[in-house]
Design an enzyme around this catalytic site. Structure first.
Site, PDB file in Angstrom:
ATOM      1  N   HIS A  54       0.738  -1.271   0.150  1.00 59.69           N
ATOM      2  CA  HIS A  54      -0.193  -0.028  -0.070  1.00 59.69           C
ATOM      3  C   HIS A  54       0.902   1.110  -0.144  1.00 59.69           C
ATOM      4  O   HIS A  54       0.810   2.134  -0.930  1.00 59.69           O
ATOM      5  CB  HIS A  54      -1.173  -0.009   1.430  1.00 59.69           C
ATOM      6  CG  HIS A  54      -1.509   1.226   1.416  1.00 59.69           C
ATOM      7  ND1 HIS A  54      -2.506   2.000   0.464  1.00 59.69           N
ATOM      8  CD2 HIS A  54      -1.506   2.098   2.478  1.00 59.69           C
ATOM      9  CE1 HIS A  54      -2.977   3.270   0.915  1.00 59.69           C
ATOM     10  NE2 HIS A  54      -2.240   3.131   2.211  1.00 59.69           N
ATOM     11  N   HIS A  78       3.801   6.489   5.598  1.00 63.08           N
ATOM     12  CA  HIS A  78       2.587   7.206   6.293  1.00 63.08           C
ATOM     13  C   HIS A  78       1.548   6.474   7.119  1.00 63.08           C
ATOM     14  O   HIS A  78       0.864   6.827   7.835  1.00 63.08           O
ATOM     15  CB  HIS A  78       1.933   7.906   5.239  1.00 63.08           C
ATOM     16  CG  HIS A  78       0.936   6.925   4.497  1.00 63.08           C
ATOM     17  ND1 HIS A  78       1.273   6.081   3.333  1.00 63.08           N
ATOM     18  CD2 HIS A  78      -0.540   6.531   4.890  1.00 63.08           C
ATOM     19  CE1 HIS A  78       0.135   5.203   2.934  1.00 63.08           C
ATOM     20  NE2 HIS A  78      -1.047   5.371   3.747  1.00 63.08           N
ATOM     21  N   GLU A  82       0.945   5.205  13.086  1.00 60.10           N
ATOM     22  CA  GLU A  82      -0.548   4.842  13.592  1.00 60.10           C
ATOM     23  C   GLU A  82      -0.345   3.404  13.786  1.00 60.10           C
ATOM     24  O   GLU A  82      -1.001   3.022  14.631  1.00 60.10           O
ATOM     25  CB  GLU A  82      -1.476   5.331  12.526  1.00 60.10           C
ATOM     26  CG  GLU A  82      -2.572   5.540  13.302  1.00 60.10           C
ATOM     27  CD  GLU A  82      -3.712   5.910  12.191  1.00 60.10           C
ATOM     28  OE1 GLU A  82      -3.355   5.954  10.876  1.00 60.10           O
ATOM     29  OE2 GLU A  82      -4.916   5.986  12.706  1.00 60.10           O
ATOM     30  N   ASP A  83       0.330   2.499  12.710  1.00 60.99           N
ATOM     31  CA  ASP A  83      -0.117   1.500  12.746  1.00 60.99           C
ATOM     32  C   ASP A  83       0.970   0.361  13.312  1.00 60.99           C
ATOM     33  O   ASP A  83       1.134  -0.937  13.336  1.00 60.99           O
ATOM     34  CB  ASP A  83      -0.512   0.594  11.450  1.00 60.99           C
ATOM     35  CG  ASP A  83      -1.726   1.213  11.113  1.00 60.99           C
ATOM     36  OD1 ASP A  83      -2.629   1.920  11.767  1.00 60.99           O
ATOM     37  OD2 ASP A  83      -2.084   1.095   9.488  1.00 60.99           O
ATOM     38  N   ASP A 145      -2.929   8.508  -0.909  1.00 61.11           N
ATOM     39  CA  ASP A 145      -3.430   7.502  -0.132  1.00 61.11           C
ATOM     40  C   ASP A 145      -4.518   6.965  -0.578  1.00 61.11           C
ATOM     41  O   ASP A 145      -4.935   5.728  -0.661  1.00 61.11           O
ATOM     42  CB  ASP A 145      -3.068   8.065   1.256  1.00 61.11           C
ATOM     43  CG  ASP A 145      -3.827   6.954   1.963  1.00 61.11           C
ATOM     44  OD1 ASP A 145      -3.292   5.698   2.043  1.00 61.11           O
ATOM     45  OD2 ASP A 145      -4.244   7.433   3.118  1.00 61.11           O
ATOM     46  N   ASP A 264     -20.850  12.392 -29.662  1.00 62.12           N
ATOM     47  CA  ASP A 264     -20.851  13.233 -30.839  1.00 62.12           C
ATOM     48  C   ASP A 264     -19.247  14.142 -30.479  1.00 62.12           C
ATOM     49  O   ASP A 264     -18.971  14.785 -31.484  1.00 62.12           O
ATOM     50  CB  ASP A 264     -21.714  14.167 -31.161  1.00 62.12           C
ATOM     51  CG  ASP A 264     -22.573  13.221 -32.128  1.00 62.12           C
ATOM     52  OD1 ASP A 264     -22.377  12.352 -32.460  1.00 62.12           O
ATOM     53  OD2 ASP A 264     -23.529  13.705 -32.601  1.00 62.12           O
TER      54      ASP A 264
HETATM   55 MN    MN Z   1      -2.683   4.661   3.884  1.00 61.73          MN
END
Ligand code: MN
Length: 716
Positions: A54, A78, A82-83, A145, A264
């Protein structure tokens, strides 16, 4: 929908970085990739792929708009904060503070807490606003993202697909549009449509496929014709056929067009080297192919609010097919495709970040609008409505007579335009001219209207405008004018009352309001300034005596004789018989004007109120009546507000003609309202006149209009 398998590697990203000069930058990007890969190890996406796929793809999307190395590093990192267990400090240590700040900016946008849809939107919009004002690159990473998440949306359950697609269409695609990043905007829109309205989407795709061969053939022939034509005139150029996006076709179908009418319309783009050649090419093409009237647009001389520049024309091409042609230079093309991101491509500028930020702030009208919202005090509903419906979506473009473009919400009126130009212009406007015609203030502006605002420096807003203005921001500005004015009135009244009390107690005013006293009073009542003290005394929160007691302990002394306060003489245009200087007000029930038969009424504490002799409010008040008259020695240079009712025996709206008659006599309009009745129309017109003579002249003029059968002055 098929699952797209993704075997992307870091090498796919590195090969796209040819536009970066330094190997050092490429190495930093590789380092960010390895770091993120390690941190995300063991994490998988809903699609079953390793998580790192990702951020890697977000980085690749950003290479297509030539993002700088810091931005790509941030894209790769990014989701790390957070993860994963990575801390801010660790990231700063490894990648420096700029990259970390960018990552934090992106992270903030995905951490939104909410309990209702409205709260969610407020939080989201506020974070976007902050993001754009601090470093617009964080918003661009967010767009990339979201684009990759949209490309892999098939992996999510239907309900989530809908929610994300809706948000992409309503919030992120418009932001991409306003930042001018056409590539991302267009793909976000098409993907959103695919999930929100799959039937419609695939129907359009199928129809496009069915007609593709024929269209391709026609476009190819036309391209050959045009390219030969330009080459014969020595214009070096690139030419390409371009396909309309599925979403833009959907939009046209939605507006009631038939599919056959849209396909057209075939499209070409011509890219030349200089601005001069753009116009040259246009002339050459028009000499061979007849242009469709009114379809030519010069966005070179008048760039769009998102900086887009190009010439647009539609011509009758081969076999009578209509061709939409865009002509622009390479630089303009870069801006048209990448908008604000095109600053990355300009190599001569070392500090892309600073340059991008200053362009965002100075050139994008979107930025100004969104910053105004940030500063405006408004309710949360108004805020969400303003951002979503008035700044991001549904906009029209109108022009000043000089050709400057302003962006306004759909349904906007000349009042919105005037306030958008400048608050002062709004506050002093007396009328509007659109495309050389006088229009009423409630006229609904349309795309490409040319609007001229007439102002008069003595004119002030009317409360009626609150019903006419469309934009929440305009209404807020009008409201703030009135509340400011009310505040000023209270301050003035408070000052007057306080000074009156001081005189009564024989205290020196200037002595009383010296700094140390003011400070003491402020501390005592938790106020901030002398004006606050006046305000509290004026709006009745604190009585003048209570205020004075803070400094001068009140002693119960009865003043030996009543000293009558002498108010300022405000209206020298009125003489009150027997009294020299007294405060005089014109009553706003009957609105007397210079020349009217008038009479005075002594009010409690607010001087003399002047009414017309036939005003019905006077009947019960006979014992307080005093004779007054106009001061015939002076010709007042002021204007008197008066309201008239105009009865028309036809239903058609003749506001424009009434306004025109009024303007011809140089009479400023305060308000105009059309009140429809079964088979007639009544207009309520508020005007500023010099006096009775001028009013009578207007009534005479208006009576010349055949459909007007009665005119009377309004009394409340
Ligand atoms: Mn992301």
């Amino acid at each position: 929908m098929t699952k797209e398998k993704n075997n992307t590697t870091i090498e796919d990203l590195i090969v796209r970085l040819t536009y970066l000069d330094s190997d050092l930058e490429k190495e930093k990007i590789r380092k960010a990739y390895l770091f993120a890969k390690k941190k995300h190890l063991g994490q998988y996406r809903k699609s079953g792929e390793e998580y790192i796929i990702h951020p890697l793809n977000v980085g690749i999307i950003l290479t297509s708009i030539y993002a700088d190395s810091e931005t790509i590093e941030a894209a790769l990192l990014h989701d790390v904060l957070e993860d994963t267990d990575c801390t801010k400090e660790e990231m700063e240590e490894e990648f420096g503070s700029e990259v970390t700040k960018l990552v934090l900016g992106v992270t903030k946008l995905s951490k939104i807490h909410f309990s209702t849809e409205n709260e969610y939107l407020i939080d989201y919009y506020k974070k976007i606003i902050v993001g754009i004002s601090e470093d617009v690159r964080a918003i661009i990473v967010k767009l990339a993202d979201r684009l990759h998440n949209m490309r892999t949306l098939w992996a999510l359950p239907v309900e989530k697909q809908h929610k994300i697609a809706k948000e992409s269409l309503e919030i992120l695609a418009p932001i991409a549009h306003h930042l001018g990043i056409h590539k991302i905007k267009s793909e976000l829109e098409d993907l959103s449509l695919r999930y929100l309205k799959p039937d419609v989407f695939y129907d359009i795709v199928e129809k496009l496929n069915n007609t593709k061969l024929e269209r391709d053939k026609t476009v190819m022939q036309m391209m050959n014709e045009v390219t030969n034509l330009l080459t014969n005139h020595d214009i070096v150029h690139e030419i390409k056929g371009r396909s309309k996006s599925i979403y833009s076709i959907y939009n046209k179908l939605n507006k009631g067009k038939k599919f056959s009418d849209i396909y057209d319309l075939l499209a070409l783009r011509i890219i030349v080297n200089t601005e001069q050649e753009c116009y040259l090419a246009l002339g050459i093409i028009h000499s061979k192919f007849r242009p469709l009237p009114r379809r030519f647009k010069d966005y070179i001389a008048m760039p769009k609010p998102n900086m887009y520049q190009s010439l647009h024309t539609t011509v009758f091409g081969l076999d009578g097919y209509l061709f939409e042609i865009q002509i622009r230079t390479h630089d303009m093309d870069e801006v048209a495709e990448n908008g604000i991101a095109s600053h990355w491509a300009y190599k001569e500028n070392k500090d892309a970040k600073a340059n991008m930020q200053s362009t965002t702030e100075q050139k994008l009208q979107f930025f100004k609008s969104i910053m105004d919202l940030k500063n405006d005090k408004m309710s949360s509903e108004d805020f969400v409505h303003s951002v979503k419906d008035e700044v991001l979506n549904n906009n029209i473009y109108v022009f000043t007579p000089k050709g400057d473009i302003f962006e306004l919400p759909k349904g906007a009126t000349p009042i919105d335009f005037a306030y958008k130009v400048h608050t002062k212009v709004g506050e002093t406007m007396v009328g509007a001219i659109v495309n050389n015609n006088i229009v009423p203030l409630n006229y609904e502006l349309k795309n490409n209207d040319i609007v001229k605002i007439n102002t008069n420096k003595n004119s002030t807003p009317s409360k009626e405008w609150l019903n006419i203005a469309k934009a929440t921001q305009t209404k807020n500005k009008i409201r703030s004018y009135f509340s400011k004015n009310e505040k000023e009135n209270y301050i003035e009244r408070g000052k007057y009352n306080l000074e009156k009390e001081l005189r009564k107690r024989k205290l020196s005013i200037s002595e009383f309001i010296k700094d140390e006293n003011v400070k003491k009073i402020c501390e005592n009542f938790k106020l901030n300034s002398l004006d606050d003290i006046y305000l509290s005394a004026g709006n009745g929160k604190i009585s003048p005596n209570t205020i004075i007691n803070v400094i001068d302990k009140y002693e119960e002394v009865v003043a030996p004789k009543i000293v009558k306060a002498i108010p300022k003489n405000l209206d020298t245009d009125i003489i009150v018989s027997g009294i020299d200087k007294v405060k005089v007000n014109l009553a706003n029930c009957c609105n007397p004007i210079y020349g009217d038969d008038i009479i005075g009424y002594i009010t409690k504490g607010n001087g003399i109120s002047v009414h017309r002799r036939n005003c019905r409010n006077l009947e019960t008040l006979e014992n307080r009546i005093v004779p007054v008259d106009w001061n015939k020695d002076i010709v007042p240079d002021k204007r008197y507000l008066t309201l008239i009712l105009i009865y028309s025996n036809i239903k058609d709206n003749k506001m424009a003609e009434i306004v025109q008659k009024t303007s011809m006599l140089n009479i400023n309009i305060d308000s105009i309202k059309a009140i429809p009745k079964t088979d007639e129309m009544i207009y309520e017109l508020g005007i500023y006149v010099r006096g009775l003579e001028q009013l009578n002249k207007l009534i005479l003029d208006l009576n010349k209009l055949q459909y007007i059968y009665n005119i009377e002055r309004l009394m409340r």
